[in-house]
Design a protein around this motif. Structure first.
Motif, mmCIF file in Angstrom:
data_model
loop_
_atom_site.group_PDB
_atom_site.id
_atom_site.type_symbol
_atom_site.label_atom_id
_atom_site.label_comp_id
_atom_site.label_asym_id
_atom_site.label_seq_id
_atom_site.Cartn_x
_atom_site.Cartn_y
_atom_site.Cartn_z
ATOM 1 N N UNK A 370 37.558 63.411 -73.096
ATOM 2 C CA UNK A 370 36.384 62.687 -72.637
ATOM 3 C C UNK A 370 36.418 62.714 -71.117
ATOM 4 N N UNK A 371 35.377 63.257 -70.528
ATOM 5 C CA UNK A 371 35.314 63.401 -69.078
ATOM 6 C C UNK A 371 34.624 62.177 -68.489
ATOM 7 N N UNK A 372 35.425 61.304 -67.890
ATOM 8 C CA UNK A 372 34.839 60.080 -67.322
ATOM 9 C C UNK A 372 34.247 60.320 -65.939
ATOM 10 N N UNK A 373 34.704 61.377 -65.250
ATOM 11 C CA UNK A 373 34.149 61.726 -63.938
ATOM 12 C C UNK A 373 33.171 62.875 -64.130
ATOM 13 N N UNK A 374 31.860 62.629 -63.929
ATOM 14 C CA UNK A 374 30.880 63.684 -64.209
ATOM 15 C C UNK A 374 30.962 64.886 -63.288
ATOM 16 N N UNK A 375 31.706 64.771 -62.172
ATOM 17 C CA UNK A 375 31.873 65.944 -61.310
ATOM 18 C C UNK A 375 32.951 66.888 -61.827
ATOM 19 N N UNK A 376 33.664 66.470 -62.880
ATOM 20 C CA UNK A 376 34.655 67.306 -63.574
ATOM 21 C C UNK A 376 35.695 67.888 -62.619
ATOM 22 N N UNK A 377 36.442 67.032 -61.909
ATOM 23 C CA UNK A 377 37.460 67.554 -60.987
ATOM 24 C C UNK A 377 38.529 68.341 -61.729
ATOM 25 N N UNK A 378 39.025 69.381 -61.073
ATOM 26 C CA UNK A 378 40.089 70.181 -61.657
ATOM 27 C C UNK A 378 39.612 71.340 -62.497
ATOM 28 N N UNK A 379 38.302 71.440 -62.756
ATOM 29 C CA UNK A 379 37.782 72.543 -63.557
ATOM 30 C C UNK A 379 37.164 73.614 -62.659
ATOM 31 N N UNK A 380 37.112 74.818 -63.181
ATOM 32 C CA UNK A 380 36.439 75.905 -62.474
ATOM 33 C C UNK A 380 34.928 75.719 -62.562
ATOM 34 N N UNK A 381 34.163 76.219 -61.566
ATOM 35 C CA UNK A 381 32.702 76.077 -61.617
ATOM 36 C C UNK A 381 32.073 76.584 -62.910
ATOM 37 N N UNK A 382 32.569 77.711 -63.416
ATOM 38 C CA UNK A 382 32.006 78.260 -64.658
ATOM 39 C C UNK A 382 32.282 77.333 -65.836
ATOM 40 N N UNK A 383 33.449 76.686 -65.818
ATOM 41 C CA UNK A 383 33.791 75.751 -66.896
ATOM 42 C C UNK A 383 32.913 74.503 -66.812
#
Length: 974
Positions: A370-383
């Protein structure tokens, strides 16, 4: 999770609360780190404090700035000011006291933001128990590290509090070594403090791991041979630490805690119920934990035998009839199980309150991310993009379900969903209202009048957000949609808009984190417009035109929820400081909602098709005035309505009814607005002008301005020839605008309410015609938005009037005395005069170029608008080339009102009146420096503030639409 559940806890703890049903996971790590590649076994973990174990000052500052309306980044910039010798670093080395730091720090913040900054408030918040709490995930990690026999240390840049105790809100028993900068007199990234820590641990650099959130601190540690981890998010950092150490640092089910005492449920009766439900015969214990949020409907993790379950129940106590509808959650998830919508597998609904005290339902535990931060830190842009695409796809699946096919045709009322929702949330807001919030009042009036025509009725989730989705740990696939408490049948676009809230909220916003201050292109996250197009494409629908309405409603709903939290906090459920901050969030969100309402008002008008106006000949009618205007009513035109015979003939458009249909419709909307809002407000506005507060803008005026914006009755004055693309104004011709101007002229206050008052109108047109892009950004946009006012300095006292002639008496000069000669005689005794000349050729104020500045000297008077406290810009006309042809000697400068050297001497009366704001205040100014002036010095502005170069009268604010305002060609019978 229901958004209302999120708001139950302190708004300042939002960013550190763990997500619902989050399982042990693996994901790509995108954070950069400096590493030391060695083969030794790690024997210690060293933790920074702020940003690692507790919230960082930067994060706390960002949230505090939002809540206190301080320019973003002020605190962080002031903390970094001066580097090693700045007040913050000296404070952490104990070279200055807390009092000395706050004094110096406050001065820096105020200078940077150009406003008073209450740094005491920030410091109190930073060091408060409610904020300075250790992250639970770090507490658990430290426990596991020590259980494995490794040492732990804290290496912190901290400071002494006013009570002379060091700021270390941690349990010191967790650490073998504690190193504090204020005690040692050394701060990171000084290598000496790292060596001191290693010496006390008795270890070599390669035997330790250091966690910090700041790059320079990590770089210094890595240079010594210490392995480092950069902390952007505590949970992500713990997973990276697990990979280095080779053992898990989190036991049991993540994001759970022991059941709170007020939420305890009887285990024995629950165990018996579950054994019967599952058909198992186990003698083992029932493990019961509570998820650390979900206070609206308390949620529990259960492990019995080999089954992992989740129980959601109604809270105890007296409940509103429609609240906490777990029955609806159970029903819709059960119905959707085979409809292509991913939902948890629900097992049973138990309405027998004797089992656990209230009705509940049971479902299987669904592990995932569950991604609580909508900016999705730590993921690649494509992901990141794939995550939002999957989110969009599952929303389309929900809205594609046939309610009748799954037995949900009676799940909600058909049609009129949004009107019901507006009434519901208005009612809830009124029930929790504690003070008047202007934006909420405007929205309550605006929303029912601008309801969209509902095109479709589908299943709607009601709280569709990223953190209500469980994702597959290895691929961008939604495994389950959670929290269906607010689901019903309704308008699907409400779900789409609500899922875009994060696009318009800052990353520092409490409870609902956003990313409107992030670069979406760099992140790879679709913009809201693209996300909406993606939805329409998948659903095979044309994009809606009134997207702004849906966003306005969504934020209005969030504001109403926040107000409810604030009201409950005042009963003692939160400290007064937290309560006050929550109240400010309500106002912040309601202003966001109103911004969208304003955009919708502009869209409605600008999308009207404009045609060539119908015309009529210019005639006068010898008809009794009383035939057209009954006694006691206002008249807006001196001519009657056009007859069909006249309308077909060419000529000047005199009657409003001869205008083109869209402009005529605009005219009648303005007329209705005047009757409904402006005229009834005049007594109160007149009282304000007669009061001691008359030199301050009227709050009622400001409120009416927002209403005018929302109705599209704003910036009507810019002529089509100056703004052919309708980028800044309504795109009316001068003739079309004249009728609206005449209508506004029936009230002293209407021009300002519609942002069509002089001198701003002429100054804005000047900027549109001649301004650079930088000048437009700095001055035009605030003026167009009504956030600033301006003045125009042209008229001068004591200048010779070259146009005077004895035969032309009286002229612009003061009256003269004749010495007994005939009128035609040239023998006149002209007394010394003070001429108020606005003839550009009479101007004597000088503008002289020096280096990168223009230096201006001279007097101006009758400066329209200069005494308005909102006045930020002066459009100043002066002489730049006295040797040029007479009409090419002048130029116009844009002079900020805070420019040193400007002196406003006194207000000037108009027919004996002061002309306080609300009218058109005029004044006398002095830019001293010329010979014979009592005050010395110059007024200098940068060269980039020149608006017209030797353009003479051409460069002064146009006397077009901006000068029409204030006229009234009609009659008024009282």
């Amino acid at each position: 999770m229901c958004v209302r559940s999120c708001f139950q806890s302190s708004c300042l703890q939002w960013a550190w609360r763990t997500a619902f049903l989050k399982h042990i996971q693996r994901r790509h790590q995108g954070s950069h780190r400096w590493t030391h590649l060695g083969g030794s076994t790690y024997r210690a973990v060293i933790f920074d404090m702020g940003g690692v174990l507790i919230p960082s000052p930067g994060r706390v500052a960002a949230e505090w700035e939002v809540q206190n309306h301080i320019p973003s980044g002020t605190i962080l910039k002031a903390l970094m000011e001066g580097g090693e010798n700045g007040p913050w670093m000296r404070f952490m080395r104990a070279e200055i006291t807390a009092e000395g730091f706050l004094r110096e720090f406050g001065r820096l913040c105020s200078e940077m933001s150009k406003t008073s900054v209450p740094v005491d408030s920030f410091f109190s918040l930073l060091t408060s128990e409610g904020v300075a709490k250790q992250f639970p995930v770090m507490t658990e990690a430290i426990t596991q590290i020590r259980a494995k026999g490794l040492q732990t240390a804290v290496l912190s840049n901290n400071f002494y509090l006013p009570n002379q105790k060091s700021f270390l809100p941690l349990d010191r028993k967790q650490f073998d070594v504690v190193v504090e900068s204020c005690v040692e007199g050394i701060c990171k990234p000084d290598p000496r403090i790292y060596k001191l820590c290693l010496e006390r641990l008795g270890l070599q650099p390669s035997e330790s791991i250091f966690l910090d959130d700041l790059g320079p601190n990590l770089k210094a540690a890595a240079s010594l041979g210490i392995h480092t981890i950069k902390v952007n998010d505590p949970e992500t950092a713990v997973k990276e630490l697990e990979a280095l150490l080779g053992f898990t640092l989190r036991l049991g089910v993540p994001n759970t805690q022991p059941v709170r005492k007020t939420m305890e449920i009887p285990k024995d009766s629950l165990k018996k119920y579950l054994k019967d439900l599952l058909g198992i015969q186990t003698t083992g214990p029932l493990e019961l934990l509570q998820f650390d949020h979900g206070q609206s409907n308390p949620t529990y993790y259960i492990r019995l035998a080999n089954r992992d379950l989740v129980l959601r129940k109604k809270p105890p106590g007296t409940l509103l009839p429609s609240a906490h509808a777990i029955e609806r959650e159970f029903r819709i998830m059960k119905a959707l199980a085979n409809a292509g919508v991913p939902v948890p597998n629900v097992l049973d609904l138990c309405e027998d309150s004797s089992v656990v005290g209230t009705p509940f339902y049971v479902m299987e535990y669904c592990p995932g991310l569950i991604y609580k931060d909508p900016s999705l830190p730590g993921l690649e842009p494509s992901h990141r993009r794939a995550i939002y695409t999957a989110m969009n796809t599952v929303l389309c699946k929900i809205h594609s379900v046939d309610p009748q096919a799954v037995g949900l045709e009676d799940y909600g009322k058909q049609g009129a969903y949004i009107p019901r929702q507006v009434r519901t949330w208005v009612k809830q807001y009124r029930a929790s209202e504690t003070s008047t919030i202007p934006a909420m009042e405007r929205l309550i009036e605006w929303l029912p009048l601008h309801l969209p025509h509902q095109q479709r009725t589908t299943l709607v989730h009601g709280d569709f957000r990223l953190d209500n989705l469980v994702f597959h740990p290895e691929k961008p696939e939604v495994l389950a949609v959670l929290d269906w408490e607010l689901s019903t049948l309704g308008d699907p676009l409400v779900d789409v808009a609500y899922s875009c809230l994060a696009h318009y909220l800052p990353s520092s916003f409490p409870v609902l984190r956003g990313f409107n201050d992030c670069d979406l292109t760099q992140l790879g996250i679709p913009a809201a417009e693209e996300y909406f197009r993606m939805y329409c494409l998948q659903m095979g629908l044309p994009p809606t035109e009134n997207w702004n309405f849906y966003m306005a409603f969504s934020f209005f709903r969030v504001a109403a929820i926040l107000q409810g939290v604030y009201r409950r906090s005042l009963t003692g459920q939160a400290s007064s400081a937290q309560a006050e901050q929550t109240g400010k969030l309500t106002e912040f969100v309601s202003n966001l909602a109103w911004d969208f309402a304003v955009k919708e008002g502009f869209r409605v008008f600008k999308e009207m098709p404009f045609k060539n106006p119908l015309t009529r000949p210019c005639h006068t009618w010898a008809r009794s005035q009383s035939q057209w205007y009954p006694i006691g009513t206002r008249s807006y035109s001196s001519v009657p309505e056009a007859s069909p015979a006249h309308a077909s003939r060419g000529g000047l458009v005199i009657s409003p009814e001869s205008l083109s249909p869209p402009v005529r419709e605009l005219y009648h909307r303005l007329k209705h607005f005047m009757e409904q809002h402006v005229y009834p407000a005049e007594p109160e506005l007149q009282s304000h002008q007669a009061s001691a507060a008359r030199w301050s803008p009227s709050p009622l005026i400001e409120d009416l301005k927002e209403k005018a914006k929302a109705e599209g009755l704003w910036n009507l004055f810019l002529p089509l020839e100056a703004d052919p693309e309708k980028k800044y104004g309504a795109g009316l011709t001068n003739v079309e605008y004249a009728h609206l101007c005449e209508l506004m002229g029936t009230s002293l206050y209407a021009p300002e309410i519609c942002n069509c008052s002089a001198p701003d109108t002429g100054n804005m047109e000047l900027l549109v015609r001649y301004g650079t892009e930088a000048q437009k950004a700095r001055w035009l946009m605030p003026l167009l938005e009504g956030k600033a006012r301006s003045c125009f300095a042209m008229t001068e006292p004591q200048v010779p009037c070259l146009g005077c002639h004895p035969l032309a008496w009286p002229c612009c000069c003061q009256p003269r005395r004749k010495r007994g000669l005939s009128t035609g005689s040239s023998d006149w005794n002209v007394l010394p005069t003070q001429v108020a000349s606005s003839d550009a050729t009479n101007i004597e104020a000088s503008i002289r170029e020096e280096d990168s500045f223009y230096v201006i000297n001279g007097h101006k008077w009758w400066i329209t608008g200069i005494l308005d406290p909102r006045c930020q810009l002066c459009v100043f006309m002066g002489k730049t080339d006295p040797h040029a042809p007479r009409h090419q000697q002048q130029s116009v400068l844009l002079v900020p009102m805070d420019t040193p050297g400007i002196k406003i001497i006194r207000p000037l009366t108009v027919y004996g009146l002061e002309d306080a704001p609300g009218e058109v205040p005029r004044g006398l100014w002095e830019a001293p420096g010329g010979a014979g002036h009592s005050a010395g010095g110059h007024c200098a502005v940068t060269r980039g503030d020149r608006a017209g170069t030797a353009a003479g009268a051409e460069s002064c604010p146009p006397h077009g639409p901006g000068r029409k305002q204030g006229c009234s060609l009609g009659y008024s019978h009282d």
